[in-house]
Design a protein around this motif. Structure first.
Motif, mmCIF file in Angstrom:
data_model
loop_
_atom_site.group_PDB
_atom_site.id
_atom_site.type_symbol
_atom_site.label_atom_id
_atom_site.label_comp_id
_atom_site.label_asym_id
_atom_site.label_seq_id
_atom_site.Cartn_x
_atom_site.Cartn_y
_atom_site.Cartn_z
ATOM 1 N N LEU A 135 0.848 -1.194 0.000
ATOM 2 C CA LEU A 135 0.000 0.000 0.000
ATOM 3 C C LEU A 135 0.883 1.243 0.000
ATOM 4 O O LEU A 135 1.081 1.906 1.013
ATOM 5 N N VAL A 136 1.417 1.540 -1.168
ATOM 6 C CA VAL A 136 2.311 2.676 -1.359
ATOM 7 C C VAL A 136 1.641 3.653 -2.313
ATOM 8 O O VAL A 136 1.079 3.234 -3.332
ATOM 9 N N PRO A 137 1.671 4.948 -2.024
ATOM 10 C CA PRO A 137 1.059 5.910 -2.948
ATOM 11 C C PRO A 137 1.643 5.807 -4.348
ATOM 12 O O PRO A 137 2.854 5.787 -4.546
ATOM 13 N N GLY A 138 0.782 5.719 -5.345
ATOM 14 C CA GLY A 138 1.219 5.662 -6.728
ATOM 15 C C GLY A 138 1.545 4.283 -7.227
ATOM 16 O O GLY A 138 1.911 4.125 -8.390
ATOM 17 N N ILE A 139 1.416 3.235 -6.388
ATOM 18 C CA ILE A 139 1.793 1.889 -6.826
ATOM 19 C C ILE A 139 0.883 1.382 -7.934
ATOM 20 O O ILE A 139 1.312 0.662 -8.835
ATOM 21 N N ALA A 140 -0.397 1.794 -7.917
ATOM 22 C CA ALA A 140 -1.322 1.364 -8.966
ATOM 23 C C ALA A 140 -0.950 1.992 -10.303
ATOM 24 O O ALA A 140 -1.006 1.337 -11.354
#
Length: 272
Positions: free
Chosen positions: A198-203
């Motif tokens: 759950l890291v910002p921008g991983i998607a």
């Protein structure tokens, strides 16, 4: 002789199973104090989740601010780790009684409860500093969608003063924040793992990799554990499972040897 050979084989299996455990029993550092030198630690804090200052575990981040501000930092935490966040606020010489609070949020921005630690503290009017701490629950590799369990990814730290008087608003303060983790091991392992931390921008990054485009610039967070994100399937539970299987085999051979007797029964001559 057959019993002796069977016992020897079982002892050999037990020795092979115990060997990995003995190799893993050497002392290893449980915190991430050696992640990086404090000389590279940031000297400012963000003012929101999106602008949170990235801090590696083991670094002591410093920042100056004012009472009434919301100060934000972020750090990575992986599966099997139990993070502890500590903060020190140095107060001005003259101030009224102040209450400071530290909150920790996971990658979904869900507020995580503290297992223990002084999450909220009130500094007396003559206090020069106040210290806060929050030890989270162990980060799980996977969890149900309805649960609020800590999951691998970015964690956000928010530090602020609550219940301030009007006279204390805007007073200068200096802060220190540090995040460390203890490796819990297989006792906290679960059967499963997230597709991505759950890291910002991983998607955005994952979609760009699928399309073959250059989308790394859209990733908001670049921090990760020193050894990278774990796959979630390996834990020391496998070692103890192997030891348990070897002990069960040894017990089976021993039970067979005890109940088998001395050999074939003597033939009884038929009665006349």
């Amino acid at each position: 002789m057959r019993i002796t050979r069977a016992l020897s084989a079982s002892l050999l299996m037990l020795g092979l199973a115990v060997a990995p455990a003995a190799a893993d029993s050497s002392p290893t550092p449980t915190d991430s104090a050696s992640a990086s030198a404090d000389g590279d630690a940031p000297t400012q804090a963000g003012t929101s989740f999106r602008t949170a200052t990235e801090v590696e575990q083991g670094q002591t981040a410093t920042a100056s601010g004012s009472t009434g501000d919301y100060l934000y930092w972020s750090f990575p935490a992986d599966a099997g780790q139990r993070p502890t966040v500590k903060a020190t606020v140095k107060l001005p010489e003259t101030h009224a009684s102040q209450t400071w609070q530290i909150d920790v949020y996971d990658g979904l921005r869900r507020r995580q409860s503290c297992q223990y630690g002084a999450q909220t503290r009130t500094a007396a009017a003559d206090a020069s500093s106040v210290e806060l701490a929050c030890t989270l629950r162990t980060v799980r590799a996977w969890s149900e969608t309805w649960a609020n369990d800590p999951l691998p990814g970015t964690y956000y730290v928010r530090l602020t003063a609550v219940g301030l008087t009007t006279a204390d608003l805007g007073l200068p303060v200096s802060t220190e924040v540090r995040a460390d983790s203890k490796d819990i091991g297989g006792s906290a392992a679960v059967d499963g793992s997230l597709a991505e931390p759950l890291v910002p921008g991983i998607a955005v990054k994952s979609e760009a990799e699928k399309d073959g485009s250059q989308g790394s610039s859209a990733v908001l967070s670049a921090i990760e554990p020193e050894d990278g994100w774990s796959s979630g399937w390996w834990s020391d539970r496998w070692v103890w499972t192997a030891i348990g299987g070897a002990l069960a085999a040894l017990a089976g051979v021993g039970g067979y040897a005890l109940t088998r007797g001395s050999g074939r029964p003597h033939r009884v001559p038929p009665s006349a």
